[in-house]
Design an enzyme around this catalytic site. Structure first.
Site, PDB file in Angstrom:
ATOM      1  N   SER A 131       0.809  -1.215   0.000  1.00  0.00           N
ATOM      2  CA  SER A 131       0.000   0.000   0.000  1.00  0.00           C
ATOM      3  C   SER A 131       0.843   1.266   0.000  1.00  0.00           C
ATOM      4  CB  SER A 131      -0.946   0.007   1.210  1.00  0.00           C
ATOM      5  OG  SER A 131      -1.791  -1.111   1.200  1.00  0.00           O
ATOM      6  N   HIS A 188       1.007   4.650   4.579  1.00  0.00           N
ATOM      7  CA  HIS A 188       0.463   5.190   3.327  1.00  0.00           C
ATOM      8  C   HIS A 188       0.973   6.611   3.106  1.00  0.00           C
ATOM      9  CE1 HIS A 188      -3.249   2.363   3.932  1.00  0.00           C
ATOM     10  NE2 HIS A 188      -2.134   1.706   3.692  1.00  0.00           N
TER      11      HIS A 188
END
Length: 210
Positions: A131, A188
């Site tokens: 991610s 992230h």
């Protein structure tokens, strides 16, 4: 997969192979996540290779599906523009950078636990997934094609890439601060931050900015 450039294609294949190997070997009592997932460096399960290998581990089918879909959708465009070598470097820098940010956040959690005497057991859980690298890819796409219109479910109208990525940046920042879940929101953000730094560096180097 026809027409997908080689680095993006190989990243997709490697991630899928790791996922199926993890599922199959788990049934035989072999825990690949415990070996290749990213643990907090303050615990005994941490190994020096984990800031790289955690990128290829995923916790569920939906986890790997959405990451690989985004990698295929946006990664092949970036690879076509940048070339395979630069795209691979960018992908790895974003992914490793995301892991380093996650380690830093876990360090703060650990120090806070020491001060308060309240143990945050989430710091002992491994971080897995591409991610961070994927969020870096989204940022790069928005920087290269800021006004490209994107149709994103469930929004009924197209959204420009720059607004789409800005929305996700704010969402991840808010979630990392205010939401208690098992999602590595700061990883992230770390992927996006390292991606931005690398793109700025490349631009400065290209135009003689030092």
């Amino acid at each position: 997969m026809n027409g997908t450039p080689p680095v993006t294609k190989n990243l997709l294949i490697i991630n899928v192979l790791f996922f199926f190997a993890t599922e199959v070997l788990a049934r035989r009592g072999i825990d690949l996540t415990g070996l290749f997932g990213l643990f907090f460096f303050g615990v005994g399960d941490f190994h020096i290779w984990q800031p790289v290998t955690y990128l290829f581990m995923h916790g569920s089918f939906s986890h790997i599906f959405f990451n690989m879909f985004a990698l295929w959708m946006f990664g092949r465009i970036l690879e076509t523009v940048w070339g395979g070598r630069r795209f691979f470097i960018y992908y790895m820098v974003c992914g490793v950078g995301a892991g380093l940010i996650q380690e830093l956040v876990q360090l703060f959690s650990f120090l806070h636990a020491v001060d308060t005497g309240v143990v945050d057991y989430s710091i002992f859980a491994p971080t897995v997934g591409a991610s961070g690298a994927v969020y870096g890819i989204l940022l790069a796409f928005a920087m290269l094609f800021p006004n490209e219109k994107m149709f994103i479910f469930p929004f009924p109208m197209p959204i420009k890439a720059k607004y789409f990525v800005a929305f996700f940046f704010v969402l991840e920042l808010f979630s990392g601060i205010a939401v208690s879940d098992n999602v590595a929101h700061f990883a992230h953000l770390g992927g996006m931050i390292f991606g931005w730094l690398l793109i700025v560096y490349w631009k400065r180097k290209r135009y003689g900015g030092g």
